[in-house]
Design an enzyme around this catalytic site. Structure first.
Site, PDB file in Angstrom:
ATOM      1  N   HIS A 188       0.867  -1.186   0.000  1.00 62.00           N
ATOM      2  CA  HIS A 188       0.000   0.000   0.000  1.00 62.00           C
ATOM      3  C   HIS A 188       0.896   1.225   0.000  1.00 62.00           C
ATOM      4  O   HIS A 188       1.750   1.384   0.866  1.00 62.00           O
ATOM      5  CB  HIS A 188      -0.918   0.017   1.221  1.00 62.00           C
ATOM      6  CG  HIS A 188      -1.874   1.180   1.213  1.00 62.00           C
ATOM      7  ND1 HIS A 188      -3.150   1.090   0.679  1.00 62.00           N
ATOM      8  CD2 HIS A 188      -1.738   2.465   1.648  1.00 62.00           C
ATOM      9  CE1 HIS A 188      -3.752   2.260   0.785  1.00 62.00           C
ATOM     10  NE2 HIS A 188      -2.920   3.108   1.366  1.00 62.00           N
ATOM     11  N   CYS A 189       0.692   2.106  -0.982  1.00 64.34           N
ATOM     12  CA  CYS A 189       1.534   3.294  -1.123  1.00 64.34           C
ATOM     13  C   CYS A 189       0.730   4.532  -0.737  1.00 64.34           C
ATOM     14  O   CYS A 189      -0.223   4.885  -1.436  1.00 64.34           O
ATOM     15  CB  CYS A 189       2.055   3.428  -2.556  1.00 64.34           C
ATOM     16  SG  CYS A 189       3.054   4.911  -2.810  1.00 64.34           S
ATOM     17  N   PRO A 190       1.095   5.238   0.330  1.00 64.61           N
ATOM     18  CA  PRO A 190       0.349   6.447   0.713  1.00 64.61           C
ATOM     19  C   PRO A 190       0.502   7.576  -0.302  1.00 64.61           C
ATOM     20  O   PRO A 190      -0.377   8.433  -0.406  1.00 64.61           O
ATOM     21  CB  PRO A 190       0.964   6.825   2.067  1.00 64.61           C
ATOM     22  CG  PRO A 190       2.313   6.188   2.074  1.00 64.61           C
ATOM     23  CD  PRO A 190       2.172   4.926   1.289  1.00 64.61           C
ATOM     24  N   ASN A 203      -3.351   4.430  -2.431  1.00 59.79           N
ATOM     25  CA  ASN A 203      -3.964   3.209  -2.950  1.00 59.79           C
ATOM     26  C   ASN A 203      -2.983   2.059  -2.790  1.00 59.79           C
ATOM     27  O   ASN A 203      -1.778   2.265  -2.577  1.00 59.79           O
ATOM     28  CB  ASN A 203      -4.315   3.385  -4.431  1.00 59.79           C
ATOM     29  CG  ASN A 203      -5.389   2.419  -4.895  1.00 59.79           C
ATOM     30  OD1 ASN A 203      -5.896   1.595  -4.116  1.00 59.79           O
ATOM     31  ND2 ASN A 203      -5.753   2.484  -6.159  1.00 59.79           N
TER      32      ASN A 203
END
Length: 299
Positions: free
Chosen positions: A156-158, A162
């Site tokens: 999960h990439c802030p 997403n």
């Protein structure tokens, strides 16, 4: 305190006794087809806004501090077109990565009626995610931020607010590539601008005062260097993950490989689309991945 190996959690998660359809409520009414995907996470939204702000700040410094005041019109036009094109592609890739469903498994479908509709063969086993009450395909993992199970979830990439998964990995890779390219381009232009200003009168090489010009250029240089390193490493990591057909989570948990091994070129085409074309570099081209049925379970 005794530490438990990370892969142990996956083993527990996959035990058949977690499949208890009587504890699952019927799935919610499905949204309209083609509905936009967006994660309502405060941290992720803030990071996405910061990302856009930093790109627009670089645009401002490049255009109004370095290119517009330049008397070399060919230099300004060529570099302006290249930088703006790369920045546009970077922001377009960011939007596609953020607003594309990464491969979410339908939530709450682990009901008795749905399991019976699968018409499983004798001895075939399906697994349920105890957190979102979904029938979990192989290679899917639960994201605590998205609150969904994501097929081929890498992480999960802030910064894109997403997950990076089966459906949006291409856009994330393009985002890291284009950010790295505009960072490198900005660093090169800053270097040339400093050399030019040292040779010329500082009051003639920028529309701003010399102290303001120096501060703006130093901030841009720091930003570009930081993001060049970060996105280059992330880009290389993602390409390696694609070529080996092993997600970041699978590498971290050292999960046993249960899927067919393919060539690196086939793995690249599975993410970027069939066949190879300029569309690979376009965030507007949706890859034809030839996806398999999302409800393929482990026996």
């Amino acid at each position: 305190m005794m530490l438990i190996p990370t892969h142990h959690f996956r083993d527990i998660e996959r035990k058949p006794e977690y499949l208890q359809p009587e504890k699952c409520a019927p799935p919610p009414f499905p949204g309209p087809t083609g509905a936009m995907w967006f994660i309502r996470d405060g941290c992720g939204i803030a990071c996405a806004i910061v990302t856009w702000f930093l790109v627009l700040y670089a645009e401002f410094v490049v255009l109004f501090v370095m290119l517009v005041p330049s008397r070399d019109y060919a230099y300004s036009i060529i570099n302006g077109i290249v930088f703006n094109l790369l920045a546009f592609l970077a922001l377009a890739s960011h939007c596609r990565a953020m607003l594309t469903d990464p491969g979410a498994v339908p939530k709450g479908n682990a009901t008795k009626e749905f399991i019976e509709s699968l018409q499983l063969k004798p001895g075939q086993v399906v697994y349920k995610c105890p957190k979102c009450c979904s029938i979990k395909p192989d290679r899917a993992h639960h994201c605590s931020v998205c609150k969904r199970c994501i097929r081929k979830m890498d992480h999960h990439c802030p910064w894109v607010n997403n997950c990076v998964g089966e459906n949006n990995q291409k856009y994330f890779v393009l985002f890291t590539m284009y950010i790295a390219l505009i960072s490198l381009h900005a660093l090169i232009m800053v270097g040339f601008h400093f050399l030019h200003c040292f040779e010329e009168d500082w009051t003639k090489c920028s529309s701003f005062s010399p102290p303001t010009t120096v501060i703006l250029l130093i901030l841009l240089c720091f930003e570009a260097l930081l993001f060049l390193i970060f996105t280059s490493v992330m880009f290389g990591t993602q390409v390696h993950s694609i070529c080996t057909d092993e997600t970041g989570i699978e590498q971290l948990k050292k999960e046993e490989r249960r899927w067919a091994k393919k060539t690196k070129w086939m793995n690249m085409k599975a993410v970027f689309g069939h066949p190879f074309s300029l569309g690979w570099a376009s965030p507007f081209a949706t890859p034809d991945q030839g996806k398999a049925d999302p409800y393929q379970y482990v026996v």
